[in-house]
Design an enzyme around this catalytic site. Sequence first.
Site, mmCIF file in Angstrom:
data_model
loop_
_atom_site.group_PDB
_atom_site.id
_atom_site.type_symbol
_atom_site.label_atom_id
_atom_site.label_comp_id
_atom_site.label_asym_id
_atom_site.label_seq_id
_atom_site.Cartn_x
_atom_site.Cartn_y
_atom_site.Cartn_z
ATOM 1 N N VAL A 485 0.869 -1.171 0.000
ATOM 2 C CA VAL A 485 0.000 0.000 0.000
ATOM 3 C C VAL A 485 0.904 1.219 0.000
ATOM 4 C CG1 VAL A 485 -1.802 1.243 1.222
ATOM 5 C CG2 VAL A 485 -1.715 -1.237 1.370
ATOM 6 N N GLY A 487 1.236 5.714 -1.257
ATOM 7 C CA GLY A 487 0.516 6.949 -1.460
ATOM 8 C C GLY A 487 -0.349 6.881 -2.711
ATOM 9 N N ASP A 601 13.056 9.122 -6.608
ATOM 10 C CA ASP A 601 12.457 8.528 -5.417
ATOM 11 C C ASP A 601 13.174 7.230 -5.081
ATOM 12 O OD1 ASP A 601 10.807 8.545 -3.258
ATOM 13 O OD2 ASP A 601 9.007 7.908 -4.324
HETATM 14 C C1 LIG Z 1 1.020 5.646 8.279
HETATM 15 O O1 LIG Z 1 -0.114 4.809 8.405
HETATM 16 C C2 LIG Z 1 -0.521 4.189 7.195
HETATM 17 C C3 LIG Z 1 -1.780 3.420 7.448
HETATM 18 O O2 LIG Z 1 -1.640 2.528 8.500
HETATM 19 C C4 LIG Z 1 0.597 3.317 6.668
HETATM 20 O O3 LIG Z 1 0.217 2.766 5.440
HETATM 21 C C5 LIG Z 1 1.827 4.150 6.488
HETATM 22 O O4 LIG Z 1 2.894 3.327 6.089
HETATM 23 C C6 LIG Z 1 2.191 4.840 7.783
HETATM 24 N N1 LIG Z 1 3.325 5.690 7.551
HETATM 25 C C7 LIG Z 1 4.426 5.594 8.275
HETATM 26 C C8 LIG Z 1 5.508 6.506 7.907
HETATM 27 O O5 LIG Z 1 4.518 4.799 9.192
#
Ligand SMILES: *[C@@H]1O[C@H](CO)[C@@H](O)[C@H](O)[C@H]1NC(C)=O
Length: 809
Positions: A485, A487, A601
């Site tokens: 998952v 952005g 990136d």
């Molecule tokens: C923030 O939370 C989201 C959803 O749980 C996750 O996909 C994402 O990796 C998290 N970001 C960090 C930097 O931990």
Amino acid sequence: MENPGNFRLIVGILFVFCLVNISLGFNPVDNFLIDCGSSRNRSVGVRQFVADDSNPSSYTLSTPQHTLANSTSNSIPLYYGSSLYQTARIFSGPSDYSFPIKEQGRHWIRLHFFPFVFEKYNMSNAKFSVSAQNFSLTRETQSGNVPVVKEYSLNITSNRLVLRFIPDSESFAFINALEVFSIPENIVPEEARMVGRKGDKRSLREAALETVARVDMGNSTVLPQNDTLWRLWVSDDEYLIDKKLGSFMSNVSAVNFTGGLVTEDIAPASVYGTATRFNLDDPTLNANLTWSFDVDPGFDYLARLHFCDIVSNSSTQQGVFVEIFINTHSAGHLDLGSQTSHILGAPYFMDVCTRIGDSRKLNVSVGSSNIVNFPSVILNGLEIMKINNAKGGLDVPEVVSSRTSKTALIVGLTVGLFVFVLLAAVLILFCRRRRKPDPGSGGRNIHVAGSGTDIFSSSKIGYRFPFMALVEATDNFCENLIIGVGGFGKVYKGVLRDETEVAVKRGTPQSSQGLTEFRTEIEMLSQFRHRHLVSLIGYCDELNEMIIIYEYMENGTLKNHLYCSSHPGLSWRQRLEISIGSAKGLHYLHTGSTKAIIHRDVKSANILLDKNFMAKVADFGLSKTGPDIDRTHVSTAVKGSFGYLDPEYLTTQQLTEKSDVYSFGVVLLEVLCGRPVIDPSLPREKVNLVDWALKSCSNGRLEDIVDPRLVGEIKPESLNKFWEITEKCLGKHGIYRPSMGDVLWNLESALQLQGNEQKTAHDGELSSEFSHGGHSETSLEFSRAGSVSELAGVSMTTVFAQMLSEQMR
Ligand SMILES: *[C@@H]1O[C@H](CO)[C@@H](O)[C@H](O)[C@H]1NC(C)=O
Ligand SMILES: *[C@@H]1O[C@H](CO)[C@@H](O)[C@H](O)[C@H]1NC(C)=O
Ligand SMILES: *[C@@H]1O[C@H](CO)[C@@H](O)[C@H](O)[C@H]1NC(C)=O
Ligand SMILES: *[C@@H]1O[C@H](CO)[C@@H](O)[C@H](O)[C@H]1NC(C)=O
Ligand SMILES: *[C@@H]1O[C@H](CO)[C@@H](O)[C@H](O)[C@H]1NC(C)=O
Ligand SMILES: *[C@@H]1O[C@H](CO)[C@@H](O)[C@H](O)[C@H]1NC(C)=O
Ligand SMILES: *[C@@H]1O[C@H](CO)[C@@H](O)[C@H](O)[C@H]1NC(C)=O
Ligand SMILES: *[C@@H]1O[C@H](CO)[C@@H](O)[C@H](O)[C@H]1NC(C)=O
Ligand SMILES: *[C@@H]1O[C@H](CO)[C@@H](O)[C@H](O)[C@H]1NC(C)=O
Ligand SMILES: *[C@@H]1O[C@H](CO)[C@@H](O)[C@H](O)[C@H]1NC(C)=O
Ligand SMILES: *[C@@H]1O[C@H](CO)[C@@H](O)[C@H](O)[C@H]1NC(C)=O
Ligand SMILES: *[C@@H]1O[C@H](CO)[C@@H](O)[C@H](O)[C@H]1NC(C)=O
């Protein structure tokens, strides 16, 4: 404040002086406040709750058997005024409160329960349900010695609201106090965006909502007396998961309601004026602030997030820029400044809906957005509301018996319709399959790494996949097949009809620059084929979808293997080979065509590993064509990932290949140290990997930073070589950093210095692959050191012909 006359006087004076801002006098058109079971009217703040022991005139109460209960012992301090809880009305049979409604639209219903023992009635054991209009509101069995205030909001479109209490057989119902009043229009939106489903909106016009949580960030509580709509905002302290990540702040005077669409009825200044802020002042930090709430599975929820920039001042111009997550779904990015016309202190809120499957938690997270802006990450307030299910229930086991048969009929019809639509869809699909060439066969004549087929011989149309073929390949985007998952959206594992395994990246429309990145990625990937760049298999843009199909990489990301999982650690040799592989991929990008391609990136999460742990660089969504020969850089808005960004690029905004070299240096550090670039759980001086590593090593303690799992395995000469090149990559000034070619050469020599004694099974596989790759007809060499071809069976003439034709467009 005890004296109501006094309070009114104060309010009156305030009114005279600040007519604009003070609206504590919100006057609902419909306003029923009832102190149940009481024989005298009670004032709570400016509001008067009327006694209901005598025959009420403004509403009707039909109840066959009832008892008025009282108690003197309820003296615990309560937000709503403890006097309300000293009396209760007890119902032994179904009973209705019926309120005449003057103003149609949203109303709040607040039910106050505080169980106590009266004569033979132990209210802690009462079992009953409450319903209103056609919604069943609650079935909670009251228990314990805590007051419970339940708040519901209903859109009332008739001229009467009937609130019905139905005791279970052998039990009774009770209520201590209740409020029914009309609320301003914008308190509940008419519809809201559904998170995690493309383009879906959830209509709330006819929905019944139950307030699950109403939270003021910044560890402060706002009492009903201080809220124009008598809401209680509880402190976020108990919901915040990782408390040390957040710091609480407050500046109520910074809140500026003028000019905005947000009024104090949405949330008072005391809510917008406090916030929980991301703790560390390091702008490159990447982590989330998360609040976690208990919810019932199987319902949709509405979350309203309140933001207000009380952090920035006009001289810093820092701004609030966050990415919001509901559970694991991204709910998009928020650039607060652009939403509030850059008026500091202007409040803003955002509504999103989400469906909770079988989880019992709803987590709301705000994290630093991937787009760099030196942002602050804050949240000021949060409301979570449960939405009634299809059966009109807000309670878990829904019962409103008179409606069951009707419900069954509706459910029956719905299911019938669904089956019909499904059959029709299958039929249509089947017919299309027979007429047209098999849509899934797109995957068959398409190049799969190592298969030796030339993708460019098929026309560009061959890349384009029908959406249905992807639905089929991914089991209708089944959650169980999610392998990543980001952005951009989610990545699913899929299997095409010819059994090719693929990775399917499906973009969400919320990601703001989604479309540009989608195009860039396809353009970049279709130009290049290289052993160390992940291969494009196809894409789909039907129905506004943004889907990219890649070759499937069995071993996931390098990041995962370094520190995110239970995988056994990689050996030093493997790490070197992976570094070399990725360096080759980047080197090819930088030098493989007339104009350099800058990846922009580079990070361990964008380096993928196939089943033999061969590295491939992925994710070209941000890539840019480099400067023309006569220029040295491209100017561009800063993008990239926190922790990996070239500091020179950040300050000058001038992009060169050397920015990739810097980011790659950070990856090499991760490889060496086996820890994340930013790890907020570590002591402050260690949080940022680059700072910590450079500092430790300038003090001559190189061994301290090496991944403990590697101790004893690395030869000192190999380590020194590796460190030497890593340090150069991380140089402050781009011009002193090595080129990717130099990096590659040095990494290969670090591998040689390590020697060959520890051959593993995978080395065997790797070398057999190298000889396999060697049959290719190309004689071009892209790396000074590597003599084997890096091009997996692709004729170079075709590649360059393709590149040229791409550039002529
Ligand atoms: C923030 O939370 C989201 C959803 O749980 C996750 O996909 C994402 O990796 C998290 N970001 C960090 C930097 O931990
Ligand atoms: C309570 O207030 C209502 C209206 O405000 C009034 O009609 C009623 O007489 C009052 N009852 C008592 C007991 O004061
Ligand atoms: C409770 O109600 C009874 C009548 O039902 C009355 O005699 C008694 O004074 C009340 N007690 C209090 C504390 O109001
Ligand atoms: C009332 O019921 C609760 C829960 O069943 C129990 O804990 C409590 O002891 C009961 N109180 C009395 C006075 O019986
Ligand atoms: C409840 O549902 C019935 C039938 O579905 C409908 O006729 C009635 O108007 C509804 N009542 C309200 C108050 O919405
Ligand atoms: C209430 O329901 C009516 C009828 O469905 C609808 O037109 C109206 O927009 C709704 N109001 C709100 C605030 O959702
Ligand atoms: C939050 O507020 C509560 C009560 O005011 C206090 O006890 C608690 O220590 C605060 N938490 C933090 C982390 O400051
Ligand atoms: C309302 O909030 C202000 C500032 O937060 C506080 O000083 C005041 O006591 C509060 N008033 C009430 C009635 O709670
Ligand atoms: C609060 O905000 C106001 C207006 O932005 C500012 O002038 C003031 O310095 C801030 N106070 C603090 C303590 O930051
Ligand atoms: C509040 O914002 C308006 C613009 O909407 C601005 O004109 C005004 O000066 C601001 N007030 C304060 C106190 O900053
Ligand atoms: C703005 O904020 C910065 C850092 O938060 C602070 O150093 C500076 O004094 C502030 N300036 C004003 C005018 O408040
Ligand atoms: C929510 O956060 C809690 C605590 O970190 C975690 O245990 C849980 O798995 C999370 N739930 C979801 C659905 O992300």
